[in-house]
Enzyme design. Sequence first.
Site, PDB file in Angstrom:
ATOM      1  N   GLU A  30       2.311   3.685   2.138  1.00  0.00           N
ATOM      2  CA  GLU A  30       3.308   2.707   2.590  1.00  0.00           C
ATOM      3  C   GLU A  30       4.443   3.363   3.361  1.00  0.00           C
ATOM      4  O   GLU A  30       5.063   4.326   2.897  1.00  0.00           O
ATOM      5  CB  GLU A  30       3.882   1.928   1.400  1.00  0.00           C
ATOM      6  CG  GLU A  30       4.911   0.889   1.835  1.00  0.00           C
ATOM      7  CD  GLU A  30       5.297  -0.100   0.754  1.00  0.00           C
ATOM      8  OE1 GLU A  30       6.166  -0.953   1.024  1.00  0.00           O
ATOM      9  OE2 GLU A  30       4.724  -0.033  -0.353  1.00  0.00           O
TER      10      GLU A  30
ATOM     11  N   ASP B 299      -1.216  -4.874  -9.707  1.00  0.00           N
ATOM     12  CA  ASP B 299      -0.185  -3.851  -9.841  1.00  0.00           C
ATOM     13  C   ASP B 299       0.217  -3.658 -11.291  1.00  0.00           C
ATOM     14  O   ASP B 299       0.329  -4.628 -12.055  1.00  0.00           O
ATOM     15  CB  ASP B 299       1.064  -4.248  -9.053  1.00  0.00           C
ATOM     16  CG  ASP B 299       1.100  -3.648  -7.666  1.00  0.00           C
ATOM     17  OD1 ASP B 299       0.424  -2.625  -7.436  1.00  0.00           O
ATOM     18  OD2 ASP B 299       1.809  -4.197  -6.802  1.00  0.00           O
TER      19      ASP B 299
END
Length: 305
Positions: free
Chosen positions: A194, A95
């Site tokens: 998500e 990330d």
Amino acid sequence: MSSHPPPRKHVNIHELRRMKEAGERIAMVTAYDATAARLVAAAGVDAVLVGDSLGMAVQGHESTLPVTLDQMVYHSAMVRRGLARGDGRAHLVADMSFGSYQASADEAVKAAMRLVAEGGAEAVKLEGGAEFGDVIRRIVRAGVPVMGHIGLTPQSVHKMGGYVVQGKDSEKAQQILRDARALEAAGCYALVLECIPSELARIVTSQLRIPTIGIGAGPHCDGQVLVLNDLLGLDASFTPKFVKRFGELGAAVEGAVGAYVGEVKARAFPDDAHSFHSASVRLVPVERHAEEAEEEPPDAIGAPI
């Protein structure tokens, strides 16, 4: 003829695309250290994400926002070393931390390069929609593959008003679909969806050539990702609706450590089987040792530097 199975093929960005085209589901989990990486690799995962979720899962923060780029590089390097102990098959994604890519494309490229060069990542993941198209293009042109992330984007938790499902009305669903197309056009090789409705995830997945990886997005994505701590049941007090706990390691850890504490308190550990022995050890009385120490000159232990 050898009885050993052939080595498993390394999962790179092209293999992930092939898996989507072949209808093979992609299994991805997070890992934050070498031990976890070694274990999940042995379990057969296709991809490992060094997520900024470590801010909550490891560091104890209430969000991912305090995580720094240096910390992401540090944890990514640990995970890379853990994967190297296995067959090296799993694809490694790191990330990009909050603040490492939002300010400028130049800073984003430098941050992405650090995650690859120092952290050992094969690709980076960043959150956001079409507004980050130019940033993604710059990173990809610099030679770093980018995985997108839309829907609920934890780095925008304050803007979104909390960790809530996104795309539940028609207008917001259309925006998510537009963002998905824009990120594919910008050069993303895969896309995390998500906390969006399952029906929307199915539509997005069907309209993209790149793989979609769902977390709280239903069964229609090309793959799934979960936070390792969640699926292992390490924190019984935190279980989001979309998480299935495949283990109860939190209780197992408490039980094991509790047993250790009990045996130490009862003087049952260590026992003879867990102690070292030698018949040739020369015993020196404590009193004699103390006397000899007093006779040594003051500088016998070494002069100060």
